[in-house]
Scaffold this active site. Structure first.
Site, short mmCIF file in Angstrom:
data_model
loop_
_atom_site.label_atom_id
_atom_site.label_comp_id
_atom_site.label_asym_id
_atom_site.label_seq_id
_atom_site.Cartn_x
_atom_site.Cartn_y
_atom_site.Cartn_z
N TYR A 184 0.82 -1.21 0.00
CA TYR A 184 0.00 0.00 0.00
C TYR A 184 0.85 1.26 0.00
O TYR A 184 0.59 2.21 0.75
CB TYR A 184 -0.98 0.00 1.18
CG TYR A 184 -1.77 -1.28 1.30
CD1 TYR A 184 -2.49 -1.78 0.21
CD2 TYR A 184 -1.80 -2.01 2.47
CE1 TYR A 184 -3.21 -2.96 0.29
CE2 TYR A 184 -2.52 -3.19 2.57
CZ TYR A 184 -3.22 -3.66 1.48
OH TYR A 184 -3.93 -4.84 1.58
N HIS A 185 1.85 1.28 -0.90
CA HIS A 185 2.73 2.44 -1.03
C HIS A 185 2.76 2.97 -2.46
O HIS A 185 3.83 3.18 -3.03
CB HIS A 185 4.16 2.06 -0.60
CG HIS A 185 4.27 1.61 0.81
ND1 HIS A 185 5.35 0.87 1.26
CD2 HIS A 185 3.47 1.81 1.88
CE1 HIS A 185 5.18 0.61 2.55
NE2 HIS A 185 4.04 1.17 2.94
N PRO A 186 1.61 3.23 -3.10
CA PRO A 186 1.65 3.78 -4.45
C PRO A 186 2.29 5.17 -4.43
O PRO A 186 2.07 5.97 -3.51
CB PRO A 186 0.18 3.84 -4.86
CG PRO A 186 -0.57 3.91 -3.57
CD PRO A 186 0.23 3.08 -2.61
#
Length: 563
Positions: free
Chosen positions: A471-473
């Protein structure tokens, strides 16, 4: 500020990790009026504020955009979950609260790619400005910033220290503070928790500014587009309560809608790749081909083991234990409710010739899934492990002029062989670490991947089916000066006046670590640039690297080889 007023000095789109920082800093001297627009609503839910409940808001439509990717061709065509904060605090209100700045060389890499002034020596003062470190300030750590950072429950569970000891026995550094001079190694993990509560940017930055007369916050507001006149941003059109509103700006519109929202909003405004905009039925306002490109993310999988001693948190997953944990937190704001449970960690290099760490461990003294459900009966523990410097690149592409229609998201995870090679190292190096003497009294059977997964082909197949987004776009509106850069090193959109982007979408490359800390740092520094202030003086603090990184993967030989 009266709701009748509709002209402001600054309009900030998105009250998230960056937007809340900007709202605070741009209003603190009282000289400028600011409108802050947020699509979500209140963050006062116990599930947001209680750290141990972190899996709930991330998976709740009320608090997060529940985006999905297109089928990922190198992950067996799986659609990957991509939640983004839709609440005050944005993703800092739904994330795992892990505080990792990234390696110093990550920011030097930014400058080398064209983001002048964003090297580590210029970024470190803003990391320090943002935080209050529980153990006091020094050349690396801050002691008077809004963001509270600590180690949760101080590693009371014995599995945390056993994992650190195993890393040292495997030949790696013992790193007491990975956010200081030396990231590489094993040690305690840091988290954004203050007084037992989640220290989101809403709590740390926005709430202290809420009573200022020059700040107006509008929630449940979906921005449709940025208004442009003669290549200058003059306002925004947004929807709230079934009605369309227009807000005008005297100085600048600042997009802080995140790595999915900001490129999508630029595209809705006619800013981007002309061919892509034409397909979506949007009139071109400004040709900027890099909008939505260069998209990057971190992947990870769970390495799970049974635990031979009855010490794991799997014993705390029953309803009665959860009730007691929650009640204690409500009454005292401490105990197991006041931590994210990731209290030890590791950062290592995947192979010789890699200059700084590219693999990251989060250690959890339980075996469970991200939704908080038990992975298997009995005691267990797991390591979240990922290759954090991917070469693969994706995009955020608009598909419709309707602002309610989500964009097409494609990361192209593991497209590059170097990324697949990195995950093979994850499997083999992790087995070696867990098979060190420090884990002997705790280590039971390997549940996942399982000892039958050995060859490159078997590992690749396992990773394709088991890997998940961390969850690190990021990086979808990259900062720089080349043809594909979207903003310049002052965060201004190339070729336009009065429009900036300030959030993780403007990272040129993804750092080795979780993204909340560098996003907050970026917003702190951008606030000074926006106000025309002299940036904080660069630091001269030392950075530690393994002097023999070109010849070796770790500093010492392991005490025991993997089985």
């Amino acid at each position: 500020m009266s709701t009748q007023e509709n002209t402001f000095d600054y309009i900030i789109v998105g009250a998230g990790s960056a937007g809340c920082v900007l709202a605070n800093r741009l209003t603190e001297d009282g000289k400028h009026s600011v409108l802050l627009l947020e699509t979500g609503g209140s963050d006062k839910s116990i599930f947001i504020q209680m750290p141990t409940a972190l899996s709930i808001p991330m998976n709740t439509k009320k608090y997060a955009w529940q985006f999905e990717t297109e089928p990922e061709p190198f992950l067996d065509n799986r659609r990957m979950h991509c939640p983004r904060g839709k609440v005050l605090g944005g993703s800092s209100s739904i994330n795992g609260m892990v505080y990792v700045r990234g390696h110093a060389r990550d920011f030097d890499e930014w400058q080398q790619s064209g983001a002048e002034g964003w090297d580590y020596q210029h970024c470190l003062p803003y990391f320090r400005k943002a935080e209050t470190w529980a153990f006091g300030g020094d050349a690396y750590r801050g002691d008077s910033g809004p963001l509270g950072v600590n180690n949760g429950n101080q590693m009371q569970n014995p599995l945390y220290q056993a994992f650190i000891d195993a890393g040292v026995e495997a030949g790696y550094f013992n790193t007491s503070d990975y956010n200081a001079a030396q990231q590489e190694g094993f040690g305690p993990m840091h988290m954004t928790i203050k007084g037992g509560r989640r220290c989101s940017t809403a709590n740390a930055y926005l709430r202290p500014a809420m009573n200022r007369s020059n700040l107006m916050l509008v929630t449940h507001a979906l921005v449709h587009k940025v208004q442009l006149e003669d290549k200058k941003a003059v306002g925004v059109i947004y929807e709230q309560g079934g009605r369309t509103h227009t807000a005008r700006v005297r100085q600048e519109v600042i997009l802080s809608a995140g790595s999915i929202g900001s490129p999508h909003l630029l595209q809705l405004s006619g800013i981007g790749d002309p061919e892509l905009l034409a397909k979506a039925g949007i009139a071109l306002e400004h040709d900027l081909p890099g909008v939505g490109k260069n998209l990057q993310d971190h992947l990870e999988f769970y390495f799970q083991f049974r635990c031979l001693k009855p010490v794991s948190l799997n014993r705390k997953l029953g309803w009665w234990s959860r009730l007691k944990i929650g009640t204690r937190w409500i009454l005292k704001k401490d105990g197991l409710g006041a931590t994210n449970h990731f209290e030890s960690c590791g950062f290592i290099r995947s192979k010789a010739g890699v200059e700084w760490p590219d693999l990251q461990y989060h250690f959890l003294p339980a075996a469970m899934r991200y939704d908080g459900k038990e992975a298997f009966d009995g005691d267990g523990f797991q390591l979240h492990i990922g290759h954090n410097k991917p070469k693969s690149r994706g995009s955020v592409d608009i598909v419709s002029a309707d602002p309610h229609q989500p964009p097409r998201i494609q990361f192209n995870y593991l497209q590059e062989e170097a990324d697949r090679e990195g995950f093979r190292a994850c499997v083999r190096l992790t087995r070696e670490i867990i098979n060190q003497p420090a884990m002997d009294s705790y280590r039971g059977d390997e549940i996942q991947p399982g000892l039958d997964i050995q060859s490159d082909e078997q590992i690749d197949a396992f990773v394709r089916r088991a890997v998940e987004s961390a969850y690190h776009p990021s990086c979808s509106c990259k900062m720089g000066v080349d043809a594909m850069a979207v903003v310049d090193p002052h965060t201004r959109v190339h070729g336009l006046q009065g429009l900036r982007v300030v959030d993780s979408s403007i990272f040129p490359t993804i750092p080795n670590g979780n993204l909340n800390a560098p996003t907050i740092m970026l917003a702190e520094r951008a606030a000074d640039l926006i106000r025309g202030m002299e940036p904080l003086a660069p630091s001269n603090a030392d950075v530690s690297l393994d002097a023999h990184w070109q010849e070796r993967q770790r500093p010492q030989e392991a005490k025991r080889k993997a089985i």
